[in-house]
Every structure is written in structure tokens, then in C-alpha cells.
Write a protein that holds these residues in place. Structure first.
Motif, short mmCIF file in Angstrom:
data_model
loop_
_atom_site.label_atom_id
_atom_site.label_comp_id
_atom_site.label_asym_id
_atom_site.label_seq_id
_atom_site.Cartn_x
_atom_site.Cartn_y
_atom_site.Cartn_z
N ASP A 58 -26.24 -59.30 35.31
CA ASP A 58 -27.05 -58.40 35.60
C ASP A 58 -27.86 -57.79 34.40
O ASP A 58 -29.01 -57.50 34.36
CB ASP A 58 -26.35 -57.25 36.30
N MET B 195 -30.69 -60.49 33.18
CA MET B 195 -31.51 -60.43 34.18
C MET B 195 -32.66 -58.99 34.17
O MET B 195 -33.89 -59.30 34.10
CB MET B 195 -31.27 -60.58 35.69
N ARG B 196 -32.00 -58.03 33.90
CA ARG B 196 -32.90 -56.75 33.88
C ARG B 196 -33.96 -56.82 32.50
O ARG B 196 -34.83 -56.43 32.69
CB ARG B 196 -31.92 -55.64 33.80
N TYR C 118 -36.57 -58.99 33.13
CA TYR C 118 -37.82 -58.40 33.90
C TYR C 118 -38.56 -57.39 33.06
O TYR C 118 -39.87 -57.40 33.10
CB TYR C 118 -37.10 -57.39 34.90
N LEU D 95 -33.68 -55.98 40.63
CA LEU D 95 -32.30 -56.55 40.37
C LEU D 95 -31.48 -55.95 41.54
O LEU D 95 -30.79 -56.75 41.86
CB LEU D 95 -31.80 -55.90 39.00
#
Length: 289
Positions: free
Chosen positions: A230, A233-234, A237, A251
């Protein structure tokens, strides 16, 4: 019947606009950018400039409308859930002020959870607000759009995809054109009443491994998918320019569907639509590459 379509040039809206025109309806197309609507379309439709987060604009634009296809905004924002709340206020006030009798709302799988699904929480709040009105409402609980892959076009060119979801977990994937077909049929069907949910699940559930295999076959080069954390991925972004609040909301859509989630609507003949990912790749993804 006068039908208004919000976001008529979006992935769903452009197909819905065409379907309604083919069905003999002259739709009212509501968008922030009416200049994007093709001139050929405007031979068969009317257009209005409107910001869905401005209740006064929406009320003014929907006078005399019998039914609305409503889409909450999906734009880069520091506080997307606040934008969704304003859009919810817009449609609620428009229905009340103008006596609109029917709303078909573009929602999402996961809205049934109501909380803990990031941006989808905004859709859930719209569902709740519409259900408090004494009008006919259908919520289209749509699966994961094929067109989301277009946001990963550079990664696909490099043969790589990333997700925070387990690679072997099946989920519903759907072509926006199929959502548009269901929306058109629902808007034009006079027989349904009350508050209802219509799931739109695509032809079959797919895992991310399935998606990578389909892309590899159709693109004629290997596409690999990896599960990342996570946090990773954040960070991606944020590097792409999303404000922190937006990154968290986007997310949260994935983590909310990953953690302790069971879909309310199971796949049935009624929820299954025809367009397969392989066909969509040939028609839309490959030309974009």
C-alpha cells in the motif's frame, strides 16, 4: 421523455448518449466542457454547461427533465469526498426542485460496504441520499472498468502492471459500453419502480493474473503483474501528482475491496454483460498503444 446525461463524453456517457439517440431520444448532455461534444452528436442532442458540484447550476440545467443519468465527479482534487458530497447535494436539490421522477446512478461494486472504500464512500453517500427521496432510483453497481487500464498505458508498454490486490483473487471487470447499454435500457424501461440495485459485472470475473495473460496474448509481448505494498502504491500516486487526500481516496478503493469485503450482488444472468477484455483490448487498448 426528456433525459439528461451527466458526463456525456466520459467512458460510459459517450456510449449512453449514442444509445439514447438510437432509441429515438434527444438527450440533454450536461458537462463542464460542452465544446468537447462532437458537432455530429449535437445534431441529435442538446447540451448545457454545468458543474455537477454546483447545486444552483444543476437545478437550473435540469428544469423540465423527466429522468437523469447521474455521475459523481471524478477529478483530481485535494478532497474528493467533499466534491462527491457537493454533487450529491446537487442531484438531491435538482430532483426536489424540478420534480424529476427517475434517476439512474452510476455507482460501484463496494458501495454496499458504505464506509472504508476510499472514493467509493462518496458513491455510497449518494446512494443513501437518493434512497431517501420518494422517486424511482436505480443504482448501477459496476465492476472494475476495462478503461482503467488506459491510466497504466506507459506501464503496459513496458510490460509491467502493479496492484495492491492479491494477484489470484477474482473480481468483476466490465466494459463501459456495457454499462451504457444497461443504463439506456433502464432509462427507457417504464415498468420499474422504487429503489433498486442493478449490478453490472462483465462477462466473467478475472484475476490480475488473468488480465496479464490476456494482455500478453493480445499484445504479442509479455505483460507481468506484481503485487506491491500500500505504501509503494501511495508513493506512486503522489509522484504522479495526486494531492495526498486524493491518493488516499484512490488507494482506499482497492484496500476497501481487498480487506473484509463480500459483494452484496452475486453474478447472475441479469448482471452479466457480453464484452470480453480480449475484444476491448483489440478495439481500444491497442490503438491507444
Amino acid at each position: 421523455m426528456k433525459i439528461a446525461v451527466m458526463t456525456p463524453m466520459g467512458h460510459v456517457g459517450k456510449h449512453l448518449t449514442s444509445a439514447l439517440i438510437r432509441g429515438g431520444i434527444r438527450p440533454l448532455l450536461l458537462t463542464r466542457n460542452p465544446g468537447r461534444i462532437p458537432k455530429e452528436t449535437l445534431r441529435y442532442a442538446d447540451a448545457g454547461e454545468v458543474d455537477s458540484t454546483d447545486p444552483r447550476q444543476v437545478v437550473a440545467a435540469t428544469r423540465g427533465v423527466d429522468a437523469v443519468y447521474w455521475v459523481d465527479p471524478s477529478v483530481v482534487s485535494a478532497n474528493p469526498l467533499a466534491d462527491y458530497a457537493q454533487a450529491t447535494r446537487s442531484i438531491v436539490e435538482a430532483v426536489g426542485a424540478n420534480g424529476i421522477g427517475r434517476v439512474v446512478f452510476q455507482s460501484s461494486v463496494g458501495a454496499e460496504k458504505r464506509h472504508g472504500v476510499g472514493e467509493i464512500d462518496g458513491l455510497a453517500a449518494t446512494e443513501v441520499a437518493l434512497n431517501e427521496l420518494e422517486v424511482d432510483v436505480t443504482h448501477l453497481r459496476c465492476g472494475y472498468f476495462f478503461t482503467n487500464l488506459l491510466m497504466d498505458i506507459e506501464s503496459i508498454r513496458r510490460g509491467r502492471l502493479s496492484t495492491v490486490l492479491p494477484l489470484d483473487r477474482p473480481m468483476s471487470w466490465v466494459a463501459p459500453r456495457d454499462i451504457a447499454d444497461i443504463a439506456a435500457l433502464t432509462l427507457l424501461n417504464p415498468d420499474w419502480r422504487g429503489h433498486r440495485v442493478q449490478a453490472v459485472h462483465g462477462p466473467r470475473d478475472l484475476t490480475w493474473n488473468d488480465v496479464a495473460a490476456i494482455l500478453s496474448r493480445r499484445l504479442n509481448y509479455p505483460v507481468r503483474v506484481e503485487q506491491i505494498s500500500d505504501r509503494q502504491m501511495r508513493e506512486r500516486y503522489l509522484e504522479a501528482g495526486m494531492p495526498p487526500g486524493m491518493a488516499d481516496a484512490v488507494l482506499g478503493m482497492s484496500t476497501g475491496l481487498r480487506d473484509d469485503f463480500q459483494a452484496e450482488q452475486q453474478r447472475t444472468l441479469q448482471t452479466t454483460t457480453p464484452t470480453h477484455l480480449s475484444g476491448w483490448v483489440e478495439e481500444e487498448l491497442i490503438p491507444a498503444l
